[in-house]
Design a protein around this motif. Structure first.
Motif, PDB file in Angstrom:
ATOM      1  N   GLY A 123      -9.928  15.289  13.883  1.00 20.48           N
ATOM      2  CA  GLY A 123      -9.365  15.910  12.685  1.00 20.48           C
ATOM      3  C   GLY A 123      -9.098  14.891  11.585  1.00 20.48           C
ATOM      4  N   ARG A 124      -7.869  14.890  11.082  1.00 24.16           N
ATOM      5  CA  ARG A 124      -7.481  13.928  10.044  1.00 24.16           C
ATOM      6  C   ARG A 124      -6.963  12.625  10.625  1.00 24.16           C
ATOM      7  NH1 ARG A 124      -4.174  17.664   5.625  1.00 24.16           N
ATOM      8  NH2 ARG A 124      -5.905  19.071   5.097  1.00 24.16           N
ATOM      9  N   GLN A 125      -6.849  12.573  11.929  1.00 24.66           N
ATOM     10  CA  GLN A 125      -6.345  11.362  12.593  1.00 24.66           C
ATOM     11  C   GLN A 125      -7.506  10.388  12.809  1.00 24.66           C
ATOM     12  OE1 GLN A 125      -3.175  12.201  11.874  1.00 24.66           O
ATOM     13  NE2 GLN A 125      -2.521  11.297  13.805  1.00 24.66           N
ATOM     14  N   LYS A 126      -7.847   9.679  11.750  1.00 22.75           N
ATOM     15  CA  LYS A 126      -8.942   8.719  11.784  1.00 22.75           C
ATOM     16  C   LYS A 126      -8.391   7.295  11.904  1.00 22.75           C
ATOM     17  CE  LYS A 126     -11.952  12.026  10.901  1.00 22.75           C
ATOM     18  NZ  LYS A 126     -12.855  12.539  11.953  1.00 22.75           N
ATOM     19  N   PHE A 127      -9.195   6.394  12.462  1.00 23.66           N
ATOM     20  CA  PHE A 127      -8.765   5.000  12.600  1.00 23.66           C
ATOM     21  C   PHE A 127      -8.351   4.414  11.247  1.00 23.66           C
ATOM     22  CE2 PHE A 127     -11.807   4.777  16.403  1.00 23.66           C
ATOM     23  CZ  PHE A 127     -10.775   4.927  17.319  1.00 23.66           C
ATOM     24  N   GLN A 128      -9.167   4.654  10.236  1.00 19.43           N
ATOM     25  CA  GLN A 128      -8.885   4.083   8.917  1.00 19.43           C
ATOM     26  C   GLN A 128      -7.583   4.622   8.335  1.00 19.43           C
ATOM     27  OE1 GLN A 128     -10.808   1.798   7.342  1.00 19.43           O
ATOM     28  NE2 GLN A 128      -9.620   1.711   5.452  1.00 19.43           N
ATOM     29  N   SER A 129      -7.379   5.925   8.435  1.00 16.25           N
ATOM     30  CA  SER A 129      -6.201   6.532   7.812  1.00 16.25           C
ATOM     31  C   SER A 129      -4.911   6.213   8.563  1.00 16.25           C
ATOM     32  CB  SER A 129      -6.382   8.057   7.712  1.00 16.25           C
ATOM     33  OG  SER A 129      -6.517   8.630   8.996  1.00 16.25           O
ATOM     34  N   ILE A 130      -5.005   5.983   9.872  1.00 17.96           N
ATOM     35  CA  ILE A 130      -3.808   5.701  10.667  1.00 17.96           C
ATOM     36  C   ILE A 130      -3.542   4.205  10.778  1.00 17.96           C
ATOM     37  CG2 ILE A 130      -2.719   5.971  12.926  1.00 17.96           C
ATOM     38  CD1 ILE A 130      -2.988   8.553  11.299  1.00 17.96           C
ATOM     39  N   HIS A 131      -4.520   3.456  11.285  1.00 20.49           N
ATOM     40  CA  HIS A 131      -4.302   2.033  11.557  1.00 20.49           C
ATOM     41  C   HIS A 131      -4.226   1.179  10.298  1.00 20.49           C
ATOM     42  CE1 HIS A 131      -6.349   2.710  15.742  1.00 20.49           C
ATOM     43  NE2 HIS A 131      -5.123   3.208  15.676  1.00 20.49           N
ATOM     44  N   ALA A 132      -4.978   1.534   9.288  1.00 18.77           N
ATOM     45  CA  ALA A 132      -5.021   0.716   8.077  1.00 18.77           C
ATOM     46  C   ALA A 132      -4.148   1.307   6.965  1.00 18.77           C
ATOM     47  CB  ALA A 132      -6.465   0.559   7.602  1.00 18.77           C
ATOM     48  N   MET A 133      -4.524   2.485   6.467  1.00 20.41           N
ATOM     49  CA  MET A 133      -3.787   3.081   5.350  1.00 20.41           C
ATOM     50  C   MET A 133      -2.370   3.473   5.757  1.00 20.41           C
ATOM     51  SD  MET A 133      -6.911   5.420   3.841  1.00 20.41           S
ATOM     52  CE  MET A 133      -5.876   6.162   2.589  1.00 20.41           C
ATOM     53  N   GLY A 134      -2.222   4.047   6.952  1.00 18.70           N
ATOM     54  CA  GLY A 134      -0.890   4.444   7.409  1.00 18.70           C
ATOM     55  C   GLY A 134       0.032   3.261   7.566  1.00 18.70           C
ATOM     56  N   ALA A 135      -0.482   2.174   8.158  1.00 19.20           N
ATOM     57  CA  ALA A 135       0.326   0.966   8.332  1.00 19.20           C
ATOM     58  C   ALA A 135       0.752   0.400   6.978  1.00 19.20           C
ATOM     59  CB  ALA A 135      -0.460  -0.073   9.119  1.00 19.20           C
ATOM     60  N   ARG A 136      -0.174   0.418   6.025  1.00 25.23           N
ATOM     61  CA  ARG A 136       0.152  -0.056   4.678  1.00 25.23           C
ATOM     62  C   ARG A 136       1.240   0.810   4.044  1.00 25.23           C
ATOM     63  NH1 ARG A 136      -4.084   1.647   0.549  1.00 25.23           N
ATOM     64  NH2 ARG A 136      -2.864   3.537   0.909  1.00 25.23           N
ATOM     65  N   ASN A 137       1.132   2.119   4.211  1.00 23.18           N
ATOM     66  CA  ASN A 137       2.136   3.019   3.641  1.00 23.18           C
ATOM     67  C   ASN A 137       3.529   2.736   4.194  1.00 23.18           C
ATOM     68  OD1 ASN A 137       0.098   4.316   2.221  1.00 23.18           O
ATOM     69  ND2 ASN A 137      -0.070   6.019   3.659  1.00 23.18           N
ATOM     70  N   VAL A 138       3.617   2.579   5.512  1.00 29.12           N
ATOM     71  CA  VAL A 138       4.914   2.327   6.140  1.00 29.12           C
ATOM     72  C   VAL A 138       5.505   1.017   5.636  1.00 29.12           C
ATOM     73  CG1 VAL A 138       6.070   1.783   8.321  1.00 29.12           C
ATOM     74  CG2 VAL A 138       4.434   3.672   8.220  1.00 29.12           C
ATOM     75  N   ALA A 139       4.679  -0.032   5.579  1.00 29.49           N
ATOM     76  CA  ALA A 139       5.166  -1.342   5.143  1.00 29.49           C
ATOM     77  C   ALA A 139       5.623  -1.316   3.686  1.00 29.49           C
ATOM     78  CB  ALA A 139       4.073  -2.388   5.334  1.00 29.49           C
ATOM     79  N   ALA A 140       4.827  -0.689   2.820  1.00 33.69           N
ATOM     80  CA  ALA A 140       5.160  -0.660   1.397  1.00 33.69           C
ATOM     81  C   ALA A 140       6.436   0.131   1.134  1.00 33.69           C
ATOM     82  CB  ALA A 140       3.995  -0.057   0.607  1.00 33.69           C
ATOM     83  N   VAL A 141       6.580   1.288   1.774  1.00 35.55           N
ATOM     84  CA  VAL A 141       7.772   2.117   1.565  1.00 35.55           C
ATOM     85  C   VAL A 141       9.001   1.443   2.168  1.00 35.55           C
ATOM     86  CG1 VAL A 141       8.850   4.322   2.106  1.00 35.55           C
ATOM     87  CG2 VAL A 141       6.453   4.258   1.419  1.00 35.55           C
ATOM     88  N   ALA A 142       8.834   0.804   3.329  1.00 32.94           N
ATOM     89  CA  ALA A 142       9.959   0.109   3.960  1.00 32.94           C
ATOM     90  C   ALA A 142      10.458  -1.021   3.065  1.00 32.94           C
ATOM     91  CB  ALA A 142       9.539  -0.437   5.323  1.00 32.94           C
ATOM     92  N   ARG A 143       9.536  -1.764   2.494  1.00 36.23           N
ATOM     93  CA  ARG A 143       9.913  -2.860   1.582  1.00 36.23           C
ATOM     94  C   ARG A 143      10.647  -2.306   0.363  1.00 36.23           C
ATOM     95  NH1 ARG A 143      10.030  -8.551   1.742  1.00 36.23           N
ATOM     96  NH2 ARG A 143       9.781  -9.349  -0.369  1.00 36.23           N
ATOM     97  N   GLU A 144      10.102  -1.234  -0.185  1.00 35.84           N
ATOM     98  CA  GLU A 144      10.698  -0.600  -1.365  1.00 35.84           C
ATOM     99  C   GLU A 144      12.100  -0.077  -1.069  1.00 35.84           C
ATOM    100  OE1 GLU A 144      10.018   3.770  -3.103  1.00 35.84           O
ATOM    101  OE2 GLU A 144       8.238   2.510  -3.281  1.00 35.84           O
ATOM    102  N   ALA A 145      12.322   0.410   0.169  1.00 38.83           N
ATOM    103  CA  ALA A 145      13.610   0.990   0.552  1.00 38.83           C
ATOM    104  C   ALA A 145      14.643  -0.055   0.958  1.00 38.83           C
ATOM    105  CB  ALA A 145      13.402   1.974   1.708  1.00 38.83           C
ATOM    106  N   GLY A 146      14.244  -1.316   0.986  1.00 39.05           N
ATOM    107  CA  GLY A 146      15.194  -2.370   1.327  1.00 39.05           C
ATOM    108  C   GLY A 146      15.396  -2.586   2.817  1.00 39.05           C
ATOM    109  N   VAL A 147      14.436  -2.106   3.633  1.00 39.16           N
ATOM    110  CA  VAL A 147      14.504  -2.318   5.077  1.00 39.16           C
ATOM    111  C   VAL A 147      14.442  -3.824   5.360  1.00 39.16           C
ATOM    112  CG1 VAL A 147      13.242  -1.989   7.252  1.00 39.16           C
ATOM    113  CG2 VAL A 147      13.515  -0.088   5.653  1.00 39.16           C
ATOM    114  N   GLU A 148      15.301  -4.300   6.252  1.00 39.25           N
ATOM    115  CA  GLU A 148      15.373  -5.734   6.509  1.00 39.25           C
ATOM    116  C   GLU A 148      14.285  -6.227   7.456  1.00 39.25           C
ATOM    117  OE1 GLU A 148      19.177  -7.397   7.428  1.00 39.25           O
ATOM    118  OE2 GLU A 148      20.246  -5.940   6.176  1.00 39.25           O
ATOM    119  N   ARG A 149      13.930  -5.423   8.464  1.00 40.15           N
ATOM    120  CA  ARG A 149      12.966  -5.885   9.463  1.00 40.15           C
ATOM    121  C   ARG A 149      11.937  -4.800   9.764  1.00 40.15           C
ATOM    122  NH1 ARG A 149      17.685  -8.404  13.322  1.00 40.15           N
ATOM    123  NH2 ARG A 149      18.515  -9.793  11.698  1.00 40.15           N
ATOM    124  N   LEU A 150      10.710  -5.257   9.901  1.00 43.41           N
ATOM    125  CA  LEU A 150       9.605  -4.336  10.209  1.00 43.41           C
ATOM    126  C   LEU A 150       8.795  -4.916  11.356  1.00 43.41           C
ATOM    127  CD1 LEU A 150       7.633  -1.959   9.619  1.00 43.41           C
ATOM    128  CD2 LEU A 150       6.506  -3.466   7.959  1.00 43.41           C
TER     129      LEU A 150
END
Length: 324
Positions: free
Chosen positions: A85-112
């Motif tokens: 389905g929509r669960q592709k390697f690119q969208s999960i491992h690459a784009m999804g990981a980038r999304n989590v990191a970018a939003v966490a940084r923006e939200a002031g998360v201390e550790r990832l």
């Protein structure tokens, strides 16, 4: 209780053990999953009110933002072993990981902590390994202090490796030795992986590090199949399966991704097996985190027994058979 940790993919095989380990250390845990109605049991892994389950999809930044609000740390345990389905390697491992990191940084998360995979390589012939490497690069760019954790094949009671071949040994007269069975793997216990991730969340000295997690020894694929047969009490032929033939079989099995059943083998997984999956020795690992690696032989027998004739009563069945 300590501060809040959001665990994306916290209901999965590795994620659930991370949630359990964090809860034992007194952290409040927010389990972020795509289908929270299927993860209600996660609350039972901690004290009353210690664990909450929320809806989030790492392909959707708005849902990530809600999930990390107020979090001290974030663990991304989302990954897929095959595409559907929509669960592709690119969208999960690459784009999804980038999304989590970018939003966490923006939200002031201390550790990832980003859970990647041993063998992540931008030059790999396997999409799984390539996209894992892309995810690491994206996380480092968005959140430079993130910790990257690269486990080898992860084993434990609900794993997708020993259980898969244990089940196959029940119904098939042969077990395949993909590529001849000479490839090396260094299985690591899921409980040790969870302890490592908790250490990375807890210790600020881990920031920016990459950890390679493997068990106490490496095994050939043949050795692991022999172990499966020994622990399940099955006598089966071990048949070498050349990579080209295994790749064709994997491609044929991929249609199962469109059904509720997982494919037993995919073409991409065959590609992964062309390279040894062992720690390089150039990066820190379990020992540097103060964790003694658990041996396969000490844990796998405790759950492979279910594939014996008679299951949990196998020893009694054998005794009665011998008496008769």
């Amino acid at each position: 209780m300590q501060d809040l940790v959001t665990v994306f993919g916290g209901s999965g095989f590795v994620g659930a053990q991370v949630v359990r380990a964090l809860a034992k250390q007194g952290w409040r845990v927010r389990v972020a999953v795509r289908q929270p109605h299927l993860a209600y049991k996660m609350r039972l892994l901690g004290d009353v009110g210690q664990i909450e389950v929320v809806q989030a999809n790492i392909r959707n930044e708005a849902s990530i933002r809600r999930a990390v609000e107020g979090a001290h740390a974030v663990v991304n345990a989302v990954g897929v072993l095959y595409e559907t389905g929509r669960q592709k390697f690119q969208s999960i491992h690459a784009m999804g990981a980038r999304n989590v990191a970018a939003v966490a940084r923006e939200a002031g998360v201390e550790r990832l902590v980003q859970i990647s995979a041993l063998g992540a390589d931008p030059e790999s012939g396997a999409k799984y390994a390539r996209t894992k490497a892309m995810g690491e690069d994206a996380v480092r760019e968005a959140f430079p202090g993130a910790v990257i954790v690269r486990p080898s094949v992860v084993f434990g009671p609900d794993d997708n490796f020993f259980n898969r071949f244990g089940e196959l040994a029940m119904i098939s007269p042969v077990l395949p030795l993909i590529g001849g069975g000479d490839g090396k793997l260094q299985p690591v216990f899921v409980g040790d992986v969870a302890k490592a991730i908790v250490a990375c969340v807890t210790d600020p000295a881990c920031a920016g590090q990459t950890y390679e997690l493997g068990g106490p020894r490496a095994y050939s694929f043949r050795e692991l199949m022999e172990l499966v047969l020994a622990e399940t009490g099955r006598k089966r032929f071990l048949v070498p399966l050349p990579f080209p033939v295994a790749a064709l079989m994997g491609k044929a099995f991929e249609f199962l991704a469109l059904t509720p059943w997982a494919p037993p083998l995919t073409e991409d997984q065959v590609e992964l097996l062309k390279s040894d999956n062992v720690v390089s020795g150039t990066q820190p690992g379990l020992a540097e985190l103060g964790i003694e690696a658990s041996a396969v032989e000490g844990i796998v027998p405790a759950y492979l027994y279910r594939f014996r004739k008679g299951g949990q009563y196998a020893d009694e069945v054998e005794r009665l058979t011998a008496v008769a």
